[in-house]
Design a protein around this motif. Structure first.
Motif, PDB file in Angstrom:
ATOM      1  N   VAL A  98     -16.955   2.771 -22.997  1.00  0.00           N
ATOM      2  CA  VAL A  98     -16.966   4.188 -23.327  1.00  0.00           C
ATOM      3  C   VAL A  98     -15.678   4.620 -24.026  1.00  0.00           C
ATOM      4  N   ARG A  99     -14.538   4.053 -23.624  1.00  0.00           N
ATOM      5  CA  ARG A  99     -13.240   4.499 -24.144  1.00  0.00           C
ATOM      6  C   ARG A  99     -12.421   3.291 -24.570  1.00  0.00           C
ATOM      7  N   PRO A 100     -11.714   3.377 -25.694  1.00  0.00           N
ATOM      8  CA  PRO A 100     -10.832   2.269 -26.079  1.00  0.00           C
ATOM      9  C   PRO A 100      -9.681   2.138 -25.090  1.00  0.00           C
ATOM     10  N   ALA A 101      -9.007   1.014 -25.120  1.00  0.00           N
ATOM     11  CA  ALA A 101      -8.047   0.662 -24.080  1.00  0.00           C
ATOM     12  C   ALA A 101      -6.615   1.074 -24.389  1.00  0.00           C
ATOM     13  N   GLY A 102      -6.393   1.824 -25.466  1.00  0.00           N
ATOM     14  CA  GLY A 102      -5.024   2.174 -25.836  1.00  0.00           C
ATOM     15  C   GLY A 102      -4.286   2.921 -24.752  1.00  0.00           C
ATOM     16  N   TYR A 103      -4.913   3.953 -24.191  1.00  0.00           N
ATOM     17  CA  TYR A 103      -4.245   4.722 -23.144  1.00  0.00           C
ATOM     18  C   TYR A 103      -4.090   3.900 -21.874  1.00  0.00           C
ATOM     19  N   SER A 104      -5.039   3.038 -21.600  1.00  0.00           N
ATOM     20  CA  SER A 104      -4.918   2.171 -20.421  1.00  0.00           C
ATOM     21  C   SER A 104      -3.714   1.255 -20.550  1.00  0.00           C
ATOM     22  N   MET A 105      -3.456   0.751 -21.756  1.00  0.00           N
ATOM     23  CA  MET A 105      -2.270  -0.088 -21.950  1.00  0.00           C
ATOM     24  C   MET A 105      -0.987   0.741 -21.822  1.00  0.00           C
ATOM     25  N   PHE A 106      -1.060   2.013 -22.192  1.00  0.00           N
ATOM     26  CA  PHE A 106       0.065   2.927 -21.964  1.00  0.00           C
ATOM     27  C   PHE A 106       0.330   3.059 -20.460  1.00  0.00           C
ATOM     28  N   LEU A 107      -0.730   3.209 -19.669  1.00  0.00           N
ATOM     29  CA  LEU A 107      -0.567   3.248 -18.211  1.00  0.00           C
ATOM     30  C   LEU A 107       0.007   1.936 -17.690  1.00  0.00           C
ATOM     31  N   ARG A 108      -0.426   0.860 -18.284  1.00  0.00           N
ATOM     32  CA  ARG A 108       0.020  -0.457 -17.829  1.00  0.00           C
ATOM     33  C   ARG A 108       1.539  -0.614 -17.981  1.00  0.00           C
ATOM     34  N   LEU A 109       2.113   0.030 -18.991  1.00  0.00           N
ATOM     35  CA  LEU A 109       3.558  -0.058 -19.206  1.00  0.00           C
ATOM     36  C   LEU A 109       4.339   0.440 -17.990  1.00  0.00           C
ATOM     37  N   PHE A 110       3.770   1.407 -17.271  1.00  0.00           N
ATOM     38  CA  PHE A 110       4.482   2.019 -16.151  1.00  0.00           C
ATOM     39  C   PHE A 110       4.058   1.446 -14.804  1.00  0.00           C
ATOM     40  N   GLU A 111       3.138   0.489 -14.813  1.00  0.00           N
ATOM     41  CA  GLU A 111       2.651  -0.075 -13.538  1.00  0.00           C
ATOM     42  C   GLU A 111       3.770  -0.701 -12.705  1.00  0.00           C
ATOM     43  N   PRO A 112       4.769  -1.379 -13.300  1.00  0.00           N
ATOM     44  CA  PRO A 112       5.841  -1.931 -12.454  1.00  0.00           C
ATOM     45  C   PRO A 112       6.620  -0.877 -11.683  1.00  0.00           C
ATOM     46  N   LEU A 113       6.571   0.391 -12.124  1.00  0.00           N
ATOM     47  CA  LEU A 113       7.286   1.460 -11.419  1.00  0.00           C
ATOM     48  C   LEU A 113       6.488   2.004 -10.244  1.00  0.00           C
ATOM     49  N   HIS A 114       5.185   1.693 -10.199  1.00  0.00           N
ATOM     50  CA  HIS A 114       4.309   2.062  -9.080  1.00  0.00           C
ATOM     51  C   HIS A 114       4.369   3.556  -8.780  1.00  0.00           C
ATOM     52  N   GLY A 115       4.177   4.350  -9.815  1.00  0.00           N
ATOM     53  CA  GLY A 115       4.155   5.787  -9.602  1.00  0.00           C
ATOM     54  C   GLY A 115       3.561   6.505 -10.798  1.00  0.00           C
ATOM     55  N   PHE A 116       2.496   7.285 -10.562  1.00  0.00           N
ATOM     56  CA  PHE A 116       1.905   8.040 -11.664  1.00  0.00           C
ATOM     57  C   PHE A 116       2.813   9.181 -12.115  1.00  0.00           C
ATOM     58  N   GLY A 117       3.795   9.531 -11.289  1.00  0.00           N
ATOM     59  CA  GLY A 117       4.755  10.535 -11.712  1.00  0.00           C
ATOM     60  C   GLY A 117       5.547  10.111 -12.933  1.00  0.00           C
ATOM     61  N   PHE A 118       5.794   8.814 -13.076  1.00  0.00           N
ATOM     62  CA  PHE A 118       6.493   8.328 -14.270  1.00  0.00           C
ATOM     63  C   PHE A 118       5.612   8.469 -15.507  1.00  0.00           C
ATOM     64  N   VAL A 119       4.300   8.353 -15.322  1.00  0.00           N
ATOM     65  CA  VAL A 119       3.383   8.523 -16.443  1.00  0.00           C
ATOM     66  C   VAL A 119       3.404   9.973 -16.922  1.00  0.00           C
ATOM     67  N   THR A 120       3.294  10.920 -15.988  1.00  0.00           N
ATOM     68  CA  THR A 120       3.310  12.327 -16.389  1.00  0.00           C
ATOM     69  C   THR A 120       4.664  12.714 -16.980  1.00  0.00           C
ATOM     70  N   LEU A 121       5.741  12.147 -16.456  1.00  0.00           N
ATOM     71  CA  LEU A 121       7.058  12.408 -17.051  1.00  0.00           C
ATOM     72  C   LEU A 121       7.076  11.945 -18.509  1.00  0.00           C
ATOM     73  N   ALA A 122       6.560  10.746 -18.757  1.00  0.00           N
ATOM     74  CA  ALA A 122       6.512  10.237 -20.134  1.00  0.00           C
ATOM     75  C   ALA A 122       5.638  11.123 -21.012  1.00  0.00           C
ATOM     76  N   GLN A 123       4.522  11.605 -20.483  1.00  0.00           N
ATOM     77  CA  GLN A 123       3.636  12.451 -21.278  1.00  0.00           C
ATOM     78  C   GLN A 123       4.296  13.791 -21.597  1.00  0.00           C
ATOM     79  N   HIS A 124       5.035  14.349 -20.647  1.00  0.00           N
ATOM     80  CA  HIS A 124       5.762  15.590 -20.936  1.00  0.00           C
ATOM     81  C   HIS A 124       6.827  15.356 -21.999  1.00  0.00           C
ATOM     82  N   LEU A 125       7.492  14.220 -21.942  1.00  0.00           N
ATOM     83  CA  LEU A 125       8.487  13.904 -22.976  1.00  0.00           C
ATOM     84  C   LEU A 125       7.827  13.763 -24.341  1.00  0.00           C
TER      85      LEU A 125
END
Length: 521
Positions: free
Chosen positions: A68-95
């Motif tokens: 249904v959806r291409p994997a580009g955003y999923s790979m973006f999420l994958r970049l932050f997986e070692p930090l184990h926190g979705f808060g880092f994802v939202t911080l990056a999106q706000h930036l």
């Protein structure tokens, strides 16, 4: 030593203070936008969830092309997986949201437009409450907006193979984030070739050293070696070839990965399904006369009594969903695609009318609830902790999200910060009825100026005249992209409020570029 240190500090202040005064309007808008994002992160910890969020997380944790959806955003999420926190994802999106505003402002002032105009053009992406809320959702739109705006701003720079390469790579990344960007690759290629050819015909580098057909206002000079190549007439084809290679090679590579995973050609496996759902807003089987294998997808209810288009994809009682197997099987998607194209061929005027109706929702007064209350509610800052997902795919995604977070997931609503953002969202957003004049401003002004030139043609034929023509054309690229970003979802899927937000900064940029440049003095 102390005297020397004080001297350095005084020198730095002496340099920064005049710069800050020159850009004070934008710095004020940027500071307010930053503060609002900090309040959002304090009020809703660590992130807000959307139904699509769970499938993105599944692909991030188990890399495989989704149907249904291409994997580009999923790979973006994958970049932050070692930090184990979705808060880092939202911080990056706000930036990314803040950087998008910065790019809009820089694109305006480098073209020598008034600085207050640049600050005004950047205000929607920096201050719109729904934009900030979208950045806090775990969805692809913030990343997509950043990539598209970056690509457009690059086309306003001097036209070289380097800018063409970077633009192509950005559009490839945008396409693999949201497939709505795929038609933009063709549009950008045509624009690059068109403006480059104009520059070659002009025979002077100052006439068209950028994709916008203008000299870079930040330098106030020609485009040097790149302009010389344009003069000789070879540059348009070369930069267009570099752009297309940079844009299409990553997309083709992803298509190969998709083929290896699903044995299907494409980037996703749901194009036919979504187009079928779109045509169900008008499809009349009495007019279409479908064959027996397509007749099972008919809905006997009149179009006025039918549910929103998305229900034909997700509602268990929808004709397509009732078929055996999952909705996005190759055979099911092909069947839905055949039905959709038959409906469009049989009722072309109805298709155009409903597309325009969906497009018109982008410019509605206020924000009427659409397509349904549940989807609409996901774009509002909640007062209470949202309920856990109920659909099975989201439940599966929750387990992967807990692996990502290494703990339970959810959204914690913290007052008074959350209340501040709810109150702010009730008043601070760009209504669609204001977006329409912003979008209409550039072409109307261009037509008016063209009429004036025909009635009173200028006698200038030198570099000054070419520069005057150049700044009039700079609006074309962001305006065209903004229009396509609004039109494509309306024509192929369904109107959604979050689809409007990526087009807004580009519409504002196009309008800002129609303002007369500041004097070089």
């Amino acid at each position: 030593m102390n005297a020397g240190g004080r001297g350095v500090r005084v020198s730095m202040v002496g340099r920064v203070a005049p710069w800050a005064r020159r850009h004070r309007w934008f710095l004020g808008v940027l500071a307010l936008g930053t503060a609002l994002r900090v309040v959002t992160m304090l009020g809703y910890r660590p992130a807000l969830w959307f139904p699509d969020s769970y499938s993105y997380v599944v692909t991030a944790m188990r890399p495989k092309p989704d149907l249904v959806r291409p994997a580009g955003y999923s790979m973006f999420l994958r970049l932050f997986e070692p930090l184990h926190g979705f808060g880092f994802v939202t911080l990056a999106q706000h930036l990314l949201g803040l950087l998008t505003g910065v790019m809009i402002y820089l694109a305006v002032v480098r073209r020598r437009r008034p600085r207050w105009v640049g600050a005004l053009a950047s205000a929607p992406v920096l201050l719109d409450a729904y934009q900030i809320q979208l950045e806090h959702l775990l969805v692809s739109d913030s990343l997509f907006t950043f990539l598209i705006v970056a690509a457009v701003c690059l086309t306003l720079r001097p036209l070289t193979w380097r800018t063409a390469l970077a633009t192509g790579l950005l559009l490839a990344a945008a396409t693999l984030t949201r497939t709505v960007a795929l038609p933009l690759i063709a549009a950008f290629g045509i624009l690059l070739l068109w403006f480059g050819s104009r520059a070659a015909r002009a025979g002077n580098g100052t006439a068209g050293g950028t994709a916008g057909g203008a000299v870079d206002g930040g330098t106030g000079t020609g485009t040097g070696r790149a302009s010389g190549r344009v003069r000789r007439g070879r540059m348009p084809w070369r930069v267009t070839g570099v752009f297309l290679a940079a844009a299409l090679v990553p997309v083709a590579a992803y298509g190969g990965w998709f083929w290896a995973a699903h044995h299907r050609v494409g980037l996703i496996g749901a194009n036919g399904v979504f187009l079928y759902a779109r045509t169900m807003s008008f499809a009349d089987c009495a007019v279409m006369r479908p064959p027996a294998d397509l007749a099972v997808l008919c809905d006997d209810r009149p179009p006025a009594r039918r549910p929103p288009s998305q229900e034909y994809i997700w509602d268990p009682d929808a004709p397509l969903v009732r078929l055996p197997g999952i909705t996005f099987l190759r055979e099911t998607d092909a069947l839905a695609g055949r039905f959709a194209w038959l409906a469009i061929r049989s009722q072309p005027l109805d298709y155009v009318a409903t597309t325009l109706d969906e497009l018109a929702r982008s410019f509605a007064w206020g924000r009427p609830v659409y397509p349904d209350a549940e989807t609409y509610g996901y774009y509002e800052f909640p007062a209470d902790t949202p309920d856990p997902p109920g659909r099975h795919p989201a439940i599966v995604g929750t387990r992967f999200a807990e692996q990502y977070e290494r703990g339970p997931i959810g959204t914690r609503v913290v007052e008074p910060y959350a209340g501040v953002m709810r109150a702010y969202q009730s008043v601070a957003f760009l209504p669609g009825v204001l977006l329409l004049p912003v979008l209409l401003f550039p072409p109307l002004v261009a037509v008016a100026r063209f009429a004036v030139r025909r009635l009173a043609p200028s006698k200038g034929t030198g570099a000054g005249s070419r520069r005057a023509q150049a700044w009039r054309a700079a609006w074309a690229v962001p305006w065209a992209v903004a229009g396509l970003l609004l039109l494509i979802p309306a024509a192929t899927a369904e109107f959604d409020y979050r689809y409007v937000l990526p087009a807004t900064p580009l519409a504002c940029l196009a309008a800002a570029l129609m303002v007369r440049p500041r004097s070089r003095r």
